[in-house]
Write a protein that holds these residues in place. Structure first.
Motif, mmCIF file in Angstrom:
data_model
loop_
_atom_site.group_PDB
_atom_site.id
_atom_site.type_symbol
_atom_site.label_atom_id
_atom_site.label_comp_id
_atom_site.label_asym_id
_atom_site.label_seq_id
_atom_site.Cartn_x
_atom_site.Cartn_y
_atom_site.Cartn_z
ATOM 1 N N ASN A 1 0.828 -1.209 0.000
ATOM 2 C CA ASN A 1 0.000 0.000 0.000
ATOM 3 C C ASN A 1 0.859 1.255 0.000
ATOM 4 N N LYS A 2 1.959 1.222 0.721
ATOM 5 C CA LYS A 2 2.872 2.371 0.748
ATOM 6 C C LYS A 2 3.523 2.570 -0.619
ATOM 7 N N VAL A 3 3.968 1.482 -1.232
ATOM 8 C CA VAL A 3 4.588 1.572 -2.552
ATOM 9 C C VAL A 3 3.566 2.080 -3.572
ATOM 10 N N LEU A 4 2.355 1.551 -3.532
ATOM 11 C CA LEU A 4 1.326 2.003 -4.463
ATOM 12 C C LEU A 4 1.002 3.481 -4.262
ATOM 13 N N VAL B 1 10.887 2.814 -5.018
ATOM 14 C CA VAL B 1 10.765 3.076 -3.582
ATOM 15 C C VAL B 1 11.911 2.403 -2.837
ATOM 16 N N VAL B 2 12.470 3.139 -1.882
ATOM 17 C CA VAL B 2 13.419 2.589 -0.919
ATOM 18 C C VAL B 2 12.700 2.619 0.425
ATOM 19 N N SER C 1 -0.581 -5.529 -4.307
ATOM 20 C CA SER C 1 0.680 -5.731 -5.014
ATOM 21 C C SER C 1 0.514 -5.971 -6.512
ATOM 22 N N ALA C 2 -0.604 -6.502 -6.945
ATOM 23 C CA ALA C 2 -0.825 -6.746 -8.367
ATOM 24 C C ALA C 2 -0.883 -5.444 -9.170
ATOM 25 N N HIS C 3 -1.082 -4.316 -8.488
ATOM 26 C CA HIS C 3 -1.196 -3.022 -9.156
ATOM 27 C C HIS C 3 0.116 -2.240 -9.172
ATOM 28 N N ILE C 4 1.164 -2.810 -8.608
ATOM 29 C CA ILE C 4 2.446 -2.112 -8.520
ATOM 30 C C ILE C 4 3.293 -2.409 -9.750
ATOM 31 N N ASN C 5 3.804 -1.331 -10.348
ATOM 32 C CA ASN C 5 4.613 -1.453 -11.557
ATOM 33 C C ASN C 5 6.015 -0.878 -11.388
ATOM 34 N N ILE C 6 6.367 -0.468 -10.172
ATOM 35 C CA ILE C 6 7.689 0.103 -9.931
ATOM 36 C C ILE C 6 8.476 -0.807 -8.999
ATOM 37 N N SER C 7 9.777 -0.646 -8.992
ATOM 38 C CA SER C 7 10.645 -1.449 -8.135
ATOM 39 C C SER C 7 10.657 -0.892 -6.719
#
Length: 104
Positions: free
Chosen positions: A48-51, A61-62, A83-89
């Protein structure tokens, strides 16, 4: 990936990101936690934080641990997360490593 690093505001990336314009196109530093009502479940989940920062245009994101001298943890998907919606590292680093970034 090579880019400047910016720090999310709020630092834990729970709730609305206040410095969204500053984070667009950046690698974003995000703090783990807190495990309190300030960041309720599911907002404290890593995904959720990454998204949240992906949604404002971050390129990576670090995630910084919030516990001193602690083992690193696996930032894996859990049932019901986004997580399925995350496209960044994203990567998880120690609090000590994160403190170095924060001093820059």
């Amino acid at each position: 990936l090579s880019q400047f690093v910016a720090y999310a505001e709020p630092h834990h990336a729970c709730g609305p990101i206040r410095n969204a314009a500053e984070l667009a196109g950046m690698i974003v530093l995000v703090d783990r936690g807190p495990s309190s009502d300030e960041c309720p479940i599911p907002h404290r989940y890593f995904s959720n934080k990454v998204l949240a920062v992906q949604d404002v245009g971050a390129v990576a994101v670090v995630m910084v641990n919030n516990k001193k001298n602690a083992d690193l943890v696996y930032m894996g998907a859990v049932s019901g997360d986004v997580s399925a919606h995350i496209n960044i590292s994203s990567v998880f680093i120690s609090k000590e490593q994160g403190d170095v970034f924060k001093q820059q």
